[in-house]
Design a protein around this motif. Structure first.
Motif, short mmCIF file in Angstrom:
data_model
loop_
_atom_site.label_atom_id
_atom_site.label_comp_id
_atom_site.label_asym_id
_atom_site.label_seq_id
_atom_site.Cartn_x
_atom_site.Cartn_y
_atom_site.Cartn_z
N HIS A 119 0.83 -1.53 -0.07
CA HIS A 119 0.03 0.20 -0.24
C HIS A 119 0.90 1.08 -0.44
CE1 HIS A 119 -3.34 2.80 1.39
NE2 HIS A 119 -4.47 2.54 0.77
N GLU A 120 0.76 2.36 -0.48
CA GLU A 120 1.43 3.58 -0.90
C GLU A 120 1.80 4.28 0.74
OE1 GLU A 120 2.43 5.09 -2.78
OE2 GLU A 120 2.25 3.44 -4.37
N SER A 121 0.43 3.73 1.60
CA SER A 121 0.45 3.95 3.32
C SER A 121 2.10 3.52 3.69
CB SER A 121 -0.22 3.44 4.16
OG SER A 121 -0.53 2.67 3.93
N LYS A 127 7.53 -1.65 1.82
CA LYS A 127 7.62 -1.75 0.45
C LYS A 127 9.17 -1.77 -0.27
CE LYS A 127 5.21 2.53 -0.09
NZ LYS A 127 4.58 4.00 0.04
N TRP A 203 -3.56 -6.42 0.57
CA TRP A 203 -2.29 -5.26 0.76
C TRP A 203 -1.87 -5.71 1.95
CZ3 TRP A 203 -6.36 -1.98 -0.03
CH2 TRP A 203 -6.27 -0.60 -0.70
N ASN A 299 9.14 1.07 -7.61
CA ASN A 299 8.74 2.23 -6.53
C ASN A 299 8.68 2.98 -6.87
OD1 ASN A 299 7.47 0.37 -4.28
ND2 ASN A 299 9.90 -0.92 -5.48
N ARG A 300 9.09 4.21 -7.68
CA ARG A 300 9.72 5.56 -8.36
C ARG A 300 10.47 5.91 -7.23
NH1 ARG A 300 3.25 6.60 -10.96
NH2 ARG A 300 3.97 5.08 -12.27
N SER A 301 11.00 4.90 -6.17
CA SER A 301 11.28 5.70 -5.43
C SER A 301 13.21 4.82 -5.40
CB SER A 301 10.74 5.37 -4.29
OG SER A 301 11.87 5.38 -3.12
#
Length: 347
Positions: A119-121, A127, A203, A299-301
């Motif tokens: 989940h984004e949170s 992650k 999730w 994950n764009r990170s």
């Protein structure tokens, strides 16, 4: 009542709160929720009472006996045609029950399971761990979530089964780890066929730090040997990869250390020893770069990409060390599971 959702809990009231909240938001109703407190010192009874008016919710407290026996306890008190087993650290999207219903309407199933996502949170560490547990470049491809040639074996974080089949097979065994795979194997061995429901995903928070993650995958490595003892022939080549990876990394580090020592003690052949010192790090660095690039893109990170390197090595080597310990104790020393791992699983 078509669905009974069974959740064993051990000292995780905050996670139960999030799970129950997601259950209140389901687009499809017609299910009951059974929370089984497995001897927790920090119970979630107050949390459950908060949702009593919003869900058909049953709460039970029992002495600690492990997740498998707690699921069995809940199943004995369930009334649904299908039992859905979830871990307490999952959160459901609003359409989870709807997707299960859609799949069963399309084609009935004896048992089923679905994949998991981050989940984004979730924290960057969570992650990264999720990436490691689902990535093609680790062992994520064998965990479910993709259609493949081999049989699909549901995991307990997201597993469903007809209640009559559950009762027929006696539910989960007394194994403290790997009990979900053992149950999936027994489902297949009894002639039933579990199906992957790709859209019925959850999730899954997993572990919150790398130390806990290492312990989890270490126990998974131990469980793999125990499962092979219980179900001969179920170990595949892919199950050996973390052990091979672990032995390989250790061998490369030893070779590099040897080269570094010889650079000091035998300087006459310095270029040779320098090459022996440096070359073993090439495959390790290339693999790390692969994980970093793939995870960073997905994950764009960059932060998660870096943490994913740690997560991948933790997963593969933790599993590998557990596998090697279990192989030594169970296969070489011929100890039974209780004698070999009393401290790990039964204390």
């Amino acid at each position: 009542m078509k669905y009974s959702i069974i959740v064993p809990v051990y000292n995780r009231p905050d996670e139960v709160d999030e799970l129950l909240k997601s259950l209140t938001e389901q687009t499809e109703k017609g299910f009951e929720v059974i929370i089984v407190e497995d001897g927790s010192s920090t119970p979630c009874k107050d949390v459950c009472e908060k949702y009593a008016g919003q869900l058909d919710l049953k709460y039970f407290m029992k002495p600690n006996s492990g997740p498998g026996q707690s699921r069995n306890y809940g199943a004995e008190r369930a009334s649904g045609e299908y039992l859905i087993v979830l871990d307490s650290d999952v959160v459901l999207p609003r359409t989870y029950i709807k997707e299960v219903e859609n799949e069963l309407q399309r084609q009935p199933a004896d048992a089923f399971g679905g994949p998991d996502r981050a989940h984004e949170s979730f924290t960057p560490t969570q992650k990264a761990i999720s990436y490691s547990m689902t990535s093609f470049f680790t062992t994520g491809g064998i965990r479910g979530g993709k259609k493949k040639l081999d049989k699909f074996f549901p995991r307990s974080f997201n597993m469903g089964i007809r209640r009559d089949i559950y009762q027929q097979l006696g539910g989960f065994s007394k194994m403290r780890f790997g009990e979900d795979i053992d149950f999936s194997y027994r489902i297949v061995e009894a002639g039933y066929e579990p199906r992957l429901f790709p859209e019925a995903w959850v999730w899954h928070k997993r572990r919150t730090d790398f130390r806990k993650f290492f312990r989890q995958v270490y126990n998974s490595g131990i469980a793999r040997i125990n499962l092979e003892k219980l179900h001969p022939g179920t170990m595949k080549l892919v199950h050996l990869l973390p052990m091979v990876f672990t032995v390989g990394v250790i061998a490369l580090v030893i070779i590099s250390a040897f080269g570094r020592a010889m650079m000091h003690y035998a300087p006459a052949h310095y270029p040779l020893w320098k090459a022996i010192f440096l070359l073993p790090w090439v495959p390790i660095l290339l693999y790390s770069l692969l994980i970093f690039i793939d995870s960073s893109i997905k994950n764009r990170s960059i932060t998660i990409g870096i943490k994913s390197i740690v997560a991948a090595f933790t997963q593969l080597m933790g599993y590998g060390f557990g596998f090697l310990e279990a192989w030594w104790k169970r296969c070489v020393r011929k100890q039974d599971a209780f004698t070999a791992f009393e401290k790990n699983f039964y204390k």
